[in-house]
Design an enzyme around this catalytic site. Structure first.
Site: not given
Lengths: 90, 555
Positions: B190, B417, B441, B484
């Site tokens: 959040h 990843e 990752d 990325c």
């Protein structure tokens, strides 16, 4: 006592917005209302915590039960909520 | 003189820097002591407890009226229902009846339900945060301590919290919060979503962040993922200079990215929400290297329709008519659970579970829908490329490529990843047109270090030689390979990545000008020398130092 077996069609199961709508509707009824997953004890349908705690998923069947005047009507309304397939934002 | 402590490290989730005094969430609610008893009037004690719960319910409903969006409103209304729960009330009454004091009775009544939810799947486990927030508000009300929340202040400050609950964010004043720092949370928490929406720099997963004292001056760097305590004035100025907000960026498009001797290296932007597109253009991005599609799916109960999806993809393509736009299909699961994509069984280690392409293979209709929407958006817009997250082997990449081609998308690619994918990149390269390495990752899986764990942040360092080896394997496998991850945003590491054979770099838009400038100062050979020096090192720290030393001989 009126009972009704209902399949949960909501993609999110009996969670999130469908659960809130289900509980709010049950809470307005004057009589006791329960909801049970197969093989488990029925829980208070007016309790969001109990209903979430069922962890009922899409495609599972639950048994709704209520007694007294208006029980049929109430179960039909609740069944309608559980039978709605989509509960997303517009 | 003691050496000054290094910065605290976490995960930067919203770029840019912010400097100001720390303000922690007010009202950390203590656990009422076990065994606390009341004076004997059980009826009055129970009435007080239930009145507190009702006050909480009413205030949450009031907050729902101020919620920034539908999802926030739903969460707050569900929290109000929790506070008014009849089973919870019965649990409170039963405990008060046997002599337990109201605050403790409330605490224990919540605990009974908390266990049931925490034991369930990832979606319900996330509701535990909401339940705890309701509990804390009720206990605070009974104890007469401040209701937990964002501190009120007219002066700009850095908000420090364990995490932000939806109720906290409803009343947040973006004019006074210059940055967020939280102990918990990940890129899709959040806090992260809110920070990006507000354009406020943020770093999450910072161990012991809440131990920072109120009033302490900190410099939060949302690009690097660091929090400097008591920064020097020159540190603050340097960060401001580097931020180069859009108003300071030349309106004329920057030249294409590349080395001093002319090796082209497109510098692309990572896009998390459509609002990032304007910042990407303003910072001179040549295209989009990672268009995350999760924003379309998060916080909703069902799958967005074809038209809604196609419009969102077309918006990105239209923002970069001359460049590539690499769209990643839905990366759900792990830290990004979606209500309509529950894992098939409870997962003890969701990061190692059904996420990314693994989840989409179980729900082919969602992948097919997304590919159809992409094909529609890509018609007449030639820059579109599509890639899959969390690919492990050549069978998966081949199946994804086939699904893309069936949909009319002829340039499929995959993320690298997972170490297995990097190690057998040559096999994957026979099935797809390009790779994109996600360094975050890849570091998580190469080092067996959960990205969410602040305690292991040293293992998430993209400079680790093992990670550089894996990138080199992917970059040398025969298809164009971009990066990325956050690694691409570090100007020095960016040069090393190019030296490893990486063809394009995609990063937070604000990082692009500094990377462009650094890369333009070196020849391709110099980048290769820096890469070789880094790979010859044994630790992340020495790899960084070795690469710096090579690149310092610049110009």
């Amino acid at each position: 006592m009126t009972e009704r077996r209902v399949k949960i069609m909501s993609r999110v199961g009996l969670h999130a917005r469908p659960a809130a709508l289900f509980v709010q509707t049950a809470a307005k009824a004057p009589m006791d209302v329960t909801v049970a997953l197969d093989g488990r004890d029925p829980v208070n349908a007016k309790s969001i915590l109990a209903v979430l705690g069922l962890d009922a998923h899409h495609g599972e069947e639950v048994t709704l039960a209520a007694a007294g005047d208006g029980a049929e009507e109430l179960l039909t309304t609740l069944e309608g909520i559980l039978s709605q397939e989509e509960h997303g934002r517009a | 003189m003691p050496e000054p402590p290094g910065p605290l490290r976490g995960t930067g989730v919203s770029a840019g820097s912010g400097c100001g005094p720390v303000r922690r969430m007010v009202g950390t609610v203590p656990e009422p002591p076990a065994g606390a008893r009341h004076e004997g009037d059980a009826a009055a004690e129970a009435a007080a407890a239930l009145a507190a719960l009702e006050r909480v319910a009413a205030s949450l409903e009031d907050l729902a009226g101020h919620a920034p969006d539908d999802a926030g409103r739903d969460v707050l209304r569900a929290q109000a229902l929790m506070a008014r729960d009849p089973e919870l009330a019965a649990g409170v009454r039963a405990r008060v009846a046997v002599g337990i004091a109201a605050p403790r009775a409330v605490f224990e009544a919540f605990a009974a339900h908390r266990e049931a939810l925490a034991a369930a799947d990832a979606y319900l486990a996330a509701r535990v945060v909401d339940l705890d927030d309701v509990r804390d508000r009720a206990v605070a009300s009974l104890l007469g301590v401040p209701v937990p929340g964002v501190p009120a202040s007219d002066e700009p400050f850095v908000l420090v919290a364990r995490d932000l609950a939806p109720a906290d964010t409803a009343l947040l004043d973006p004019a006074t919060v210059v940055a967020f720092v939280t102990e918990n949370g990940g890129p899709t928490s959040h806090t992260a979503i809110l920070a990006r929406a507000l354009g406020v720099p943020a770093v999450v997963a910072v161990p012991d962040a809440t131990a920072l004292a109120d009033g302490l001056l900190v410099l939060v760097d949302g690009t690097a993922g660091t929090v400097h305590v008591a920064p020097s004035p020159s540190d603050v100025l340097a960060a401001r200079f580097r931020d180069r907000t859009p108003s300071h960026v030349s309106a004329a498009p920057a030249g294409p990215g590349g080395t001093r001797d002319g090796r082209r290296v497109p510098l692309l932007a990572n896009i998390t929400v459509p609002g990032d597109l304007a910042a990407a253009r303003a910072h001179g991005a040549e295209g989009v290297g990672l268009y995350r599609t999760e924003f379309l799916f998060l916080d909703r109960a069902d799958v967005p329709g074809l038209d809604e999806q196609a419009a969102a993809y077309a918006e990105a393509l239209d923002a970069f008519p001359g460049g590539d736009v690499v769209v990643r299909v839905l990366d759900a699961g792990a830290d990004k659970p979606l209500p309509f994509l529950p894992p098939s069984a409870p997962e003890a280690n969701p990061a190692l579970g059904e996420r990314g392409l693994r989840m989409l293979r179980r729900h082919p209709e969602i992948l097919a829908g997304q590919l159809a929407a992409l094909a529609e958006a890509g018609a007449g817009r030639p820059g579109l490329r599509v890639m899959a997250p969390m690919v492990t082997g050549a069978d998966e990449s081949a199946a994804f490529a086939a699904a893309c081609r069936d949909a009319g998308l002829d340039r499929p690619g995959v993320m690298i990843e997972v170490p297995a994918a990097a190690l057998r990149a040559r096999d994957l390269a026979r099935t797809v047109e390009f790779f994109s390495v996600g360094t975050n990752d890849l570091a998580q899986y190469a080092c067996a270090a959960d990205r969410q764990s602040g305690a292991l942040s040293r293992l998430h360092d993209p400079w680790q030689p093992a990670l550089l080896d894996l990138v080199a394997l992917a970059a040398g496998a025969g298809v164009p390979c971009g990066v990325c991850g956050e690694g691409a945003a570090d100007p020095i590491l960016a040069c090393v990545l190019v030296g490893l054979g990486v063809a394009s770099l995609s990063m937070a838009p604000t990082a692009i000008p500094a990377v462009r400038e650094e890369l333009a100062g070196h020849t391709l050979d110099r980048c290769r020398a820096a890469a070789a020096a880094a790979r010859a090192s044994r630790t992340a720290a020495t790899a960084r130092a070795a690469a710096r030393a090579v690149l310092a001989r610049r110009r």
